[in-house]
Design a protein around this motif. Structure first.
Motif, short mmCIF file in Angstrom:
data_model
loop_
_atom_site.label_atom_id
_atom_site.label_comp_id
_atom_site.label_asym_id
_atom_site.label_seq_id
_atom_site.Cartn_x
_atom_site.Cartn_y
_atom_site.Cartn_z
N LEU A 125 -3.60 3.82 5.80
CA LEU A 125 -4.30 2.75 5.16
C LEU A 125 -3.65 1.25 5.13
CD1 LEU A 125 -7.02 2.13 3.54
CD2 LEU A 125 -5.67 3.02 1.53
N GLY A 126 -2.30 1.37 4.76
CA GLY A 126 -1.63 0.43 5.00
C GLY A 126 -1.64 -0.43 6.27
N ALA A 154 2.48 1.62 -3.25
CA ALA A 154 1.33 2.17 -4.37
C ALA A 154 1.20 3.64 -4.18
CB ALA A 154 -0.04 1.36 -4.29
N SER A 155 1.02 4.02 -2.96
CA SER A 155 0.73 5.63 -2.65
C SER A 155 1.94 6.36 -3.23
CB SER A 155 0.67 5.86 -1.14
OG SER A 155 -0.37 5.13 -0.87
N VAL A 166 0.93 -1.17 0.24
CA VAL A 166 0.00 0.08 -0.18
C VAL A 166 0.84 1.17 -0.03
CG1 VAL A 166 -1.66 1.46 1.24
CG2 VAL A 166 -2.06 -1.05 1.07
N VAL A 167 2.06 1.21 0.80
CA VAL A 167 2.85 2.42 1.09
C VAL A 167 3.56 2.65 -0.35
CG1 VAL A 167 4.92 3.52 2.01
CG2 VAL A 167 2.81 2.36 3.37
N GLY A 200 -1.44 6.74 3.05
CA GLY A 200 -0.86 5.66 2.64
C GLY A 200 -0.57 4.77 3.94
N TRP A 223 1.85 6.43 -7.06
CA TRP A 223 0.92 7.50 -7.48
C TRP A 223 1.34 8.90 -7.13
CZ3 TRP A 223 -2.52 11.10 -5.57
CH2 TRP A 223 -3.59 11.54 -6.45
N SER A 241 1.65 15.63 -1.71
CA SER A 241 2.81 14.36 -1.48
C SER A 241 2.74 13.96 0.10
CB SER A 241 4.06 14.85 -1.91
OG SER A 241 3.98 15.24 -3.31
N VAL A 276 -0.78 12.34 1.15
CA VAL A 276 -0.91 11.11 0.18
C VAL A 276 -0.14 10.18 0.91
CG1 VAL A 276 -0.73 9.71 -1.99
CG2 VAL A 276 -1.59 12.14 -1.87
N LEU A 277 1.25 10.22 1.38
CA LEU A 277 2.09 9.51 2.06
C LEU A 277 1.73 9.06 3.26
CD1 LEU A 277 5.48 10.72 0.48
CD2 LEU A 277 4.25 8.48 -0.22
#
Length: 229
Positions: free
Chosen positions: A201-202, A40-41, A37-38, A198, A44, A191, A194-195
């Motif tokens: 969420l991860g 992927a973030s 997940v991290v 991430g 992106w 940024s 989002v991180l």
């Protein structure tokens, strides 16, 4: 002597210990999910930062109304009064009659120490703006013509030697002059935000996956036991 009922705190503590054991036992599920997940973030964010800026063309239409004079030092009507009428009454009324211009921003203003009222419209390119501005200035010009006619038909202190001074009519000196400007905009992303999202969420998905893996393992073990029995 009868013992008091046992507190449920120990049961809760045991359940928490079991939960911790599950997380430790299934830690690789947590780690792999968290890392995926991290990453992927982060990927992106990198893709978004490489976007090409978008160019936007903005259009502005300007009309200038020169207000007439009663004398070289007296306007037919004060500029603030004209601007107030345009912004508060005339522009909203004409927009209501012409719905296509509701998306445009139109505003009247004046310049100090001058006789100029400026009407500015901002929006998309539209060939009908000239007609729109004519409808805005027409009521002002018509009223000033009536005031001029009234002044010509009467005597007043501003007349010289019993004769009216020369009156200058109100007129449009520039109609819907189009100007355009180009601006570059980039759909940037935060940024750091989002991180951080991430990571959060991860972590949450990692915990869920760890317990889901344990659940699947216990179901499989239960099915195996029933088959052997």
């Amino acid at each position: 002597m009868e013992q008091p009922p046992r507190s449920t705190y120990q049961d809760d503590e045991i359940s928490l210990v079991d939960l911790a054991k599950i997380l430790i036992h299934r830690r690789w599920w947590f780690v792999v999910t968290f890392v995926v997940v991290v990453l992927a973030s982060g990927g992106w964010v990198l893709l978004q930062s490489g976007k090409t800026p978008i160019q936007e063309t903005n259009y502005q239409y300007t009309t200038q109304l020169a207000v007439g004079y009663k004398t070289p030092s007296h306007l037919i009507e004060p500029l603030p009064s004209i601007v107030e009428q345009l912004n508060a009454a005339i522009i909203p009324r004409v927009k209501q009659q012409n719905q296509e211009f509701n998306s445009f921003t139109t505003q009247a203003s004046y310049t100090d120490n001058s006789n100029i009222v400026t009407i500015t419209t901002k929006g998309e390119q539209n060939s009908a703006i000239a007609d729109f501005h004519e409808k805005l200035t027409a009521p002002i010009i018509e009223r000033h013509e009536r005031l001029q006619q009234s002044l010509n038909n009467q005597q007043s202190p501003i007349f010289q030697n019993g004769q009216p001074s020369q009156l200058m009519p109100s007129e449009v000196v520039a109609l819907a002059v189009e100007t355009q400007s180009t601006t570059e905009t980039t759909q940037g992303v935060n940024s750091k935000l989002v991180l951080v999202l991430g990571i959060v969420l991860g972590s949450m998905l990692g915990i869920v996956m760890a317990f889901f893996a344990e659940f699947c393992a216990r179901v499989k073990e239960s099915l195996s036991t029933e088959t052997l029995s």
